[in-house]
Write an enzyme that holds these catalytic residues in place. Structure first.
Site, PDB file in Angstrom:
ATOM      1  N   ASP A 566       0.865  -1.180   0.000  1.00 57.91           N
ATOM      2  CA  ASP A 566       0.000   0.000   0.000  1.00 57.91           C
ATOM      3  C   ASP A 566       0.908   1.238   0.000  1.00 57.91           C
ATOM      4  O   ASP A 566       2.126   1.121   0.144  1.00 57.91           O
ATOM      5  CB  ASP A 566      -0.861  -0.050   1.279  1.00 57.91           C
ATOM      6  CG  ASP A 566      -2.041   0.905   1.250  1.00 57.91           C
ATOM      7  OD1 ASP A 566      -2.247   1.584   0.234  1.00 57.91           O
ATOM      8  OD2 ASP A 566      -2.761   0.966   2.262  1.00 57.91           O
ATOM      9  N   GLU A 569       2.648   5.233  -3.771  1.00 59.14           N
ATOM     10  CA  GLU A 569       2.643   6.283  -4.836  1.00 59.14           C
ATOM     11  C   GLU A 569       3.961   7.043  -4.896  1.00 59.14           C
ATOM     12  O   GLU A 569       4.341   7.434  -6.010  1.00 59.14           O
ATOM     13  CB  GLU A 569       1.468   7.236  -4.598  1.00 59.14           C
ATOM     14  CG  GLU A 569       0.113   6.584  -4.731  1.00 59.14           C
ATOM     15  CD  GLU A 569      -0.271   5.702  -3.543  1.00 59.14           C
ATOM     16  OE1 GLU A 569       0.308   5.913  -2.459  1.00 59.14           O
ATOM     17  OE2 GLU A 569      -1.115   4.814  -3.709  1.00 59.14           O
ATOM     18  N   ASP A 643      -9.063   3.902  -1.854  1.00 57.12           N
ATOM     19  CA  ASP A 643      -9.983   4.166  -0.749  1.00 57.12           C
ATOM     20  C   ASP A 643     -11.303   4.759  -1.223  1.00 57.12           C
ATOM     21  O   ASP A 643     -11.527   5.967  -1.146  1.00 57.12           O
ATOM     22  CB  ASP A 643      -9.302   5.090   0.269  1.00 57.12           C
ATOM     23  CG  ASP A 643      -8.068   4.420   0.857  1.00 57.12           C
ATOM     24  OD1 ASP A 643      -7.903   3.200   0.662  1.00 57.12           O
ATOM     25  OD2 ASP A 643      -7.263   5.127   1.490  1.00 57.12           O
TER      26      ASP A 643
END
Ligand SMILES: *[C@@H]1O[C@H](CO)[C@@H](O)[C@H](O)[C@H]1NC(C)=O
Length: 989
Positions: A566, A569, A643
């Site tokens: 996760d 980015e 999300d």
């Protein structure tokens, strides 16, 4: 996951830690749209949009880019030349090397670089450790094949204004390269398809020295050729950009309190790409909004902003927006009736894409023909090379397969990963996990994987466990294993900066982290508080990362432990736009600016390879879920859409988002079932499971502040309905796995939109709320609206359609919409006639437990009752033995003229000659248990059929039900008894 709106207890405790530190960071509590840049807040985007406005508004605009007529050469499928960019009224130019490569696949590639800077200029630069040249390594990370040059490509004609190159598998492609101004027209069969620089928006912001207030640098006396002298002239003599260009953000710019320094100054690249006669463009995920992309220059129903590609942790993302999300794939497809073309913009820097559609100006001579619509796109990237691949189709499948040749295909997955995944932030202890596991069984809810979010760790130190709560991780893993189940634990790229944590100590001592602009180890804030980020661009870092996953290092992990990456980015809570400063430095001293969109992929890839090397001699397929991605990420795992929120709108949006992933080469994709933020009501949760059963990646997930929502908590009738959706997924796993295999072979989408399956049917080009699964002919339209008890399904052809559950014949015809009842318990699912697909109908707790179960085949007889066909691919679902012939690949055919169903090897292999390993041997004992024939011929009323297999003749009993009140006739051949691995024939007559 992202920081919650109301501060979590844990985060509040960080604040305590933070306030004792010198650099106090106040976390943004809720990240909103204005926390992310609009085009006019990104200097290079604003400049290029202004450039476009100027060019398009002025009738006398001429693009200042021309090919130096003496520079061109063509050999071995490649054209080389130099583009001269005129930068002032005196005619001073900058030299931009151009390469056009014609590839064997029929793909063309256009690359524009900037000639190496001269020494004298670099002296003028201000201090930085960053590299000086344009970033040119995106290809190294992304492209894995397909670059062989087409030696048969040839110049067909050439004069001093243009040249025409013929290329492509049947030489029906042409590239017409115009010299002045530089432009390219790509044609197929003589008709223009894609034009570069047709609007004159090509812009390569060339390197220039920063003009310091310091004294004038000395003029040098050059000794070289005239050309070299010109290039060595200090650039301030060559007066720049005439029209009052906005220079305010050339050397630095500030957004949200963060200043980005730009040691290389302005260096964006931009190009207009026109799709001639195309009204629909698709792709460039990930965004919310329709599959068929919207216009972005304002106007009724359009966006105001360009589509943005800049991987970011976008908190509570909004629907129907061109805003950036967590991952980027700069691959766009244009489609019109019977024609598809596309471009792949290989650039990993921040990228914006404007889209406008306009009626082509009508040719006054061609009276009567209606003007076609062109789609104009304007691509703008902050740095790097201009590097574009051009695909001329003509089918949607041609595009995805050619793109896959370049960037790779979906890795063969762990078979369990196609099952259902149960996740939340967080299962709080090993006992909690075991309890959920037991309850899923108690309520007969199949699932394969349970997930642990960040709270399982000892204070967010990855590779450790919270020993108070996860007392016996191995015991937990073993309970799961006893039902063939798996565990996924989260491991993120931010490494807690704290004493007595060997992982961070090694990261620092071995110098494997991302650096700041000064070359020091970058420090920022994420879940653990102060953190450093592993630099997965660095081969030494990847090697080190692999050591951390060895069973002996990551204690508590075992053979059924897999990984979730996760926040890659990367998410940096105190960074600009919640990510890393662009002037940070990666391996090779490339700026983060250059590689940002690659960052997530290199990290996921590092984890993928780490899992492969967990145990010597144990080569298994890894499972790694990623949030951030780029072109090529499909090679190393699955993605999800980040999300989302427990709202109907998010459920609805998940379908076009996942279809977009599927056509853009990264089909192993899902959205959080139930919605991450908030609490879905029971109907929403139920409908979401019914939709999720058609996501390639099927996971329920919830925020830490959300109420528990394991499906058994929903109560009746919801739990039973959810259970039915789960079992539908599980029974169809053989067909899903076959679709994954096809994606692995050639990049075919796993779920397909209508324009893809029916490229001639214009009525379907904008339909993005229904999907076909693989080649099964299964057409699903999940209900995504509150209180809706019916759906309208658009029917793409004149084939017969049956209701999946009732075998009712759907009264319909091509291009019509049919309304189907869909009360809460019903998933609108049709079967298109003409297919054969496989199921495993015995309910089990997990997919692993189904490994040796018999198969059911479903034959849907087509309207003309002639041919029904289908495939089934099977392997051990875990190892790489399929690369050594250890797989079964059947082709099933029902032939109405001979009235027989046959099974043969789909590749025509001589399967008898294969040296069989244990798995394949054992598969001979797995049978086709049943064949269901929907739309069965009347001959089946005879009660018995003969079955030929392995030289033997058997008979099987048939149950036949004649057609009645809207329902098709159907037959069930019972106890067929033939091996799934063998050739066989069932005679129906
Ligand atoms: C993935 O990792 C392998 C092994 O370290 C490396 O060879 C390859 O270049 C990496 N690719 C990407 C996309 O990171």
């Amino acid at each position: 996951m992202h920081l919650s709106g109301p501060l979590t207890a844990r985060w509040t405790s960080y604040l305590g830690v933070l306030s004792t530190l010198s650099a106090v960071y106040t976390p943004a509590v809720a990240v909103k749209e204005h926390d992310f840049k609009k085009c006019d807040q990104a200097g290079f985007c604003k400049r290029n949009r202004a450039y476009a406005d100027h060019a398009i508004a002025s009738s006398s605009w001429q693009s200042p880019y021309t090919i130096d007529p003496n520079s061109g050469s063509f050999s071995n499928g490649q054209y080389h030349a130099t583009i001269l960019k005129t930068i002032n009224d005196k005619g001073d130019t900058v030299r931009l090397p151009l390469t056009i490569s014609f590839l064997e696949s029929g793909t063309a590639r256009v690359t524009v670089d900037e000639e190496k800077r001269q020494k004298g200029e670099i002296v003028l630069r201000h201090d930085s450790t960053a590299r000086k040249e344009r970033y040119n390594e995106a290809e190294k990370w992304v492209v894995v094949g397909g670059l062989a040059l087409d030696k048969t490509a040839r110049i067909e004609s050439e004069d001093n204004t243009q040249l025409t190159v013929k290329y492509g598998p049947t030489s029906n492609f042409e590239a017409i390269v115009k010299l002045s101004p530089f432009a390219i027209d790509f044609k197929r069969d003589g008709a223009s398809q894609i034009k570069f620089n047709d609007q004159g928006l090509l812009n390569v912001e060339h390197w220039r020295p920063k003009i310091e207030k310091a004294p004038e640098p000395e003029k040098k006396e050059g000794e070289g050729s005239e050309e070299t002298k010109e290039a060595e002239k200090p650039r301030e003599e060559m007066k720049e950009e005439p029209n009052g260009e906005d220079e305010s953000t050339w050397w630095d710019e500030t957004f949200g309190g963060n200043t980005d320094t730009k040691p290389r100054g302005p260096e964006s690249i931009a190009l207009d790409i026109t799709f001639t006669g195309f009204e629909n463009v698709y792709g460039i995920p990930s965004h919310t909004g329709p599959l068929s992309l919207k216009q972005t220059r304002g106007g009724e129903g359009n966006y105001q902003e360009p589509y943005r590609l800049y991987n970011a942790d976008v908190f509570e993302y909004i629907l129907d927006s061109p805003m950036t999300l967590y991952g980027s794939i700069p691959f766009m497809q244009a489609h019109k009736k019977d024609s598809s073309v596309g471009v792949f913009w290989l650039n990993a820097a921040e990228t914006w894409v404007d889209i406008t559609k306009a009626k082509a100006s009508k040719n006054p001579l061609s009276i009567g023909t209606s003007a076609k619509t062109n789609t104009h796109t304007h691509w703008i990237s902050e740095s790097g090379l201009l590097d574009v691949f051009v695909f001329l189709g003509p089918t949607p499948k041609d595009l995805v397969t050619k793109y896959a040749e370049l960037t790779g295909t979906t890795a063969m997955p762990q078979e369990f990963s196609l099952g259902y995944h149960q996740c939340r932030w967080n299962y709080v202890s090993d006992e909690d996990v075991k309890d959920v596991d037991r309850k899923m069984d108690k309520f007969k809810l199949p699932y394969d994987v349970i997930w642990l979010d960040i709270e399982y760790t000892d204070e967010k130190k990855y590779f450790t466990w919270d020993e108070q709560k996860f007392i016996d991780p191995i015991g937990m893993g073993k309970q799961l294993e006893s039902h063939g189940r798996q565990l996924v634990t989260i491991i993120d790229p931010h490494i807690k900066n704290v004493d007595n944590y060997p992982v961070v100590a090694e990261l620092k001592s071995k110098d494997l982290a991302v650096h700041d602009k000064k070359g020091n180890i970058f420090e920022g804030w994420c879940w653990p508080g102060s953190s450093h980020w592993i630099d997965a661009f660095n081969p030494a870092a990847r090697k080190w990362w692999a050591t951390l996953f060895k069973y002996a290092s990551f204690k508590g992990s075992m053979e059924n432990t897999w990984i979730w990456n996760d926040m890659n980015e990367p998410s940096v809570f105190n960074g600009p736009e919640t990510t890393m400063p662009k002037d940070n430095l990666h391996d090779g001293n490339w700026e983060h600016r250059d590689v940002h969109n690659l960052n997530g992929m290199t990290f996921q890839n590092a984890t993928f390879h780490a899992l492969q090397s967990r145990k010597p001699g144990e080569l298994r397929r890894p499972f790694v879920l990623t949030r951030a991605f780029f072109a090529g990420s499909q090679r190393v795992g699955a993605m999800w859409t980040g999300d989302n929120t427990a709202e109907w709108g998010h459920l609805k949006e998940s379908i076009p988002m996942l279809l977009s992933q599927n056509i853009a080469g990264f089909p192993f994709s899902g959205a959080d079932v139930g919605g991450f933020f908030g609490n879905p009501d029971k109907d929403l949760l139920t409908r979401w499971y019914q939709a999720g059963a058609f996501y390639p990646f099927f996971r329920g997930h919830a925020h830490i502040d959300a109420r528990r929502r394991e499906p058994y908590l929903a109560g009746e009738p919801h739990t039973t309905i959810i259970g039915a959706a789960l079992r539908l997924r599980y029974s169809l796993l053989p067909s899903w796995y076959t679709a994954f295999h096809q994606a692995h072979v050639d990049g075919t989408p796993i779920i397909k939109p209508m324009y893809y399956t029916h490229p001639s049917e214009e009525g379907g080009f904008a339909v993005d709320d229904q999907l076909f699964v693989g080649n099964t002919g299964l057409l699903a339209k999940p209900v995504t609206e509150q209180s809706k008890e019916s759906v309208d399904i658009w029917i793409p052809d004149n084939e017969i359609y049956y209701d999946y559950f009732t075998y009712d014949i759907i009264p319909t015809s091509k291009g019509k919409t049919v309304t189907l009842d869909a009360p809460l318990h019903k998933i609108p699912l049709l079967m298109q006639g003409g297919h054969i697909f496989a199921r495993r109908d015995r309910p089990r707790r997990s997919s692993t437990l189904m490994k040796w179960d018999d198969y059911t085949l479903v034959v849907t007889v087509g309207r003309d009752a002639k041919l029904s066909e289908g495939d089934l691919y099977i392997d051990d679902g875990d190892s790489y033995d399929y690369e050594k012939d250890q797989y079964i690949n059947r082709k099933f055919v029902f032939d109405g003229s001979t009235n027989a169903i046959t099974s043969t090897d789909a590749e025509g292999r001589d399967t008898k000659s294969i040296k069989e390993g244990d798995w394949l041997k054992k598969m001979h004992g797995v049978s086709v248990d049943k064949i269901i024939i929907v739309g069965a011929p009347a001959s089946l009323a005879n009660k018995k059929v003969t079955v030929e297999s392995d030289g033997k003749m058997l008979t099987a009993a048939v149950e036949y039900a004649p057609a009645g009140s809207g329902r098709a006739a159907f037959a069930v051949i019972k106890k067929v008894g033939v091996s799934i691995a063998s050739d066989w024939k069932v005679n129906l007559a």
